[in-house]
Design a protein around this motif. Sequence first.
Motif, mmCIF file in Angstrom:
data_model
loop_
_atom_site.group_PDB
_atom_site.id
_atom_site.type_symbol
_atom_site.label_atom_id
_atom_site.label_comp_id
_atom_site.label_asym_id
_atom_site.label_seq_id
_atom_site.Cartn_x
_atom_site.Cartn_y
_atom_site.Cartn_z
ATOM 1 N N GLN A 13 -2.109 9.505 12.528
ATOM 2 C CA GLN A 13 -3.085 9.696 11.452
ATOM 3 C C GLN A 13 -2.618 8.994 10.173
ATOM 4 O O GLN A 13 -3.404 8.333 9.491
ATOM 5 C CB GLN A 13 -3.275 11.207 11.236
ATOM 6 N N LEU A 14 -1.324 9.092 9.866
ATOM 7 C CA LEU A 14 -0.803 8.451 8.654
ATOM 8 C C LEU A 14 -0.746 6.932 8.824
ATOM 9 O O LEU A 14 -1.079 6.184 7.902
ATOM 10 C CB LEU A 14 0.583 9.001 8.316
ATOM 11 N N SER A 47 1.116 10.132 -1.625
ATOM 12 C CA SER A 47 0.126 10.526 -0.625
ATOM 13 C C SER A 47 0.361 9.852 0.717
ATOM 14 O O SER A 47 -0.198 10.287 1.725
ATOM 15 C CB SER A 47 -1.281 10.197 -1.127
ATOM 16 N N LEU A 48 1.174 8.786 0.762
ATOM 17 C CA LEU A 48 1.322 8.068 2.030
ATOM 18 C C LEU A 48 2.787 7.789 2.376
ATOM 19 O O LEU A 48 3.244 8.131 3.469
ATOM 20 C CB LEU A 48 0.526 6.761 1.969
ATOM 21 N N SER A 92 -2.681 5.127 10.551
ATOM 22 C CA SER A 92 -4.021 4.539 10.546
ATOM 23 C C SER A 92 -4.528 4.332 9.125
ATOM 24 O O SER A 92 -5.553 3.692 8.921
ATOM 25 C CB SER A 92 -4.997 5.417 11.327
ATOM 26 N N ARG A 93 -3.817 4.868 8.125
ATOM 27 C CA ARG A 93 -4.233 4.640 6.738
ATOM 28 C C ARG A 93 -3.614 3.371 6.160
ATOM 29 O O ARG A 93 -3.923 2.998 5.021
ATOM 30 C CB ARG A 93 -3.867 5.855 5.883
ATOM 31 N N LEU A 94 -2.741 2.712 6.923
ATOM 32 C CA LEU A 94 -2.202 1.435 6.451
ATOM 33 C C LEU A 94 -3.261 0.353 6.603
ATOM 34 O O LEU A 94 -4.033 0.377 7.554
ATOM 35 C CB LEU A 94 -0.962 1.052 7.265
ATOM 36 N N LYS A 130 0.934 4.025 -2.894
ATOM 37 C CA LYS A 130 0.549 5.409 -2.604
ATOM 38 C C LYS A 130 1.788 6.189 -2.189
ATOM 39 O O LYS A 130 1.849 6.756 -1.100
ATOM 40 C CB LYS A 130 -0.502 5.442 -1.492
ATOM 41 N N ARG A 164 0.835 -1.193 0.000
ATOM 42 C CA ARG A 164 0.000 0.000 0.000
ATOM 43 C C ARG A 164 0.875 1.251 0.000
ATOM 44 O O ARG A 164 0.609 2.223 -0.713
ATOM 45 C CB ARG A 164 -0.922 -0.011 1.229
#
Lengths: 197, 197
Positions: free
Chosen positions: B11-12, A37-38, B14-16, A34, A30
């Motif tokens: 916050q970043l 953005s990530l 938690s997007r994984l 990304k 992931r």
Amino acid sequence: MVGPEIERLIQLLSRLPGLGPRSARRAALRLVEKRESLLVPLAQAMADAAARVRTCSVCGNFDTIDPCAICADHRRDPSMLCVVEDVAGLWAMERTGSFKGRYAVLGGLLSALDGVGPEDLGIESLVARALDPAITEIILATPATVEGQTTAHYVAERLAPCNVTVSGLAHGVPVGGELDHLDDGTITAALRARRVF
Amino acid sequence: MVGPEIERLIQLLSRLPGLGPRSARRAALRLVEKRESLLVPLAQAMADAAARVRTCSVCGNFDTIDPCAICADHRRDPSMLCVVEDVAGLWAMERTGSFKGRYAVLGGLLSALDGVGPEDLGIESLVARALDPAITEIILATPATVEGQTTAHYVAERLAPCNVTVSGLAHGVPVGGELDHLDDGTITAALRARRVF
């Protein structure tokens, strides 16, 4: 099959709590998918945290300033000190918004099995802080496990000579808890600590 | 209560995939606790990956070289091409060690609901590659879901004019699978595709 850069990313990610080898691989994919953005922002956020976050020399919290924002906040009640196992416990207390005093992070619990003795925890500095006449109550908020309660009893003993009230979190039925789903120990504790309406 | 650096890290994280807000907080804490052994190396590994990993212009795999190690490997069978949904699928095929050809990563599946049409996937370049006379068989290894099979059928149709055999992964009982735990569709497919001993 996977390049060494991605292999290393997977290996490091798998050391995070909650990520095993398989989910670390998915997370790495992931991240690479990304990139803008990530992956890039997360790498930057980690570098920032590594460069700026430090341990508060007073209470053991993590912050970019030392003493930390809680220790430096003059609106905090100087008479109350809350003893927690780790920073996760401190954050959990802070999330409630119910405690207005300051903290002491032990950095672990006494454990004969793991060879953690009193000298490994921040107990000496806690006793030194307890001598401050401004402090009147110390709340022991270590976990309600065997090791947490052993540690609490040891800390309470060490604090006995200091002129402070030592208290502990109440045991009882969790808010929203059904009796049928609770263990006997919790129900017994709740019964013993019953309140008059 | 938590500094902006740690808040941004949480916050970043938690997007994984596999990390929610709660486990991202635990992961961030672990990172800050293990600054030298985990946070700094992981930040560096991510920066390395961001700087060096790119998408292979031939097959869509991730690697630090372009064409990727698989496309550049002359020991690979040039007559076989395996079509996968994403790089995760490519890695899964590679882990088996059973496929010695090269790959084509679609980068998604056809989905009317999500507005993904043929032009969003790498189908044109796949058809162009299929015209290479060296390629004799194209294996469609998209997932055995409705969208995966719709995509496979569409790709097979598009490849019909090319002079290649188009095949798909077999459906059947997973190795180690108990009949009692399988859905009817899988058992029906396994029955239809039964083999003579």
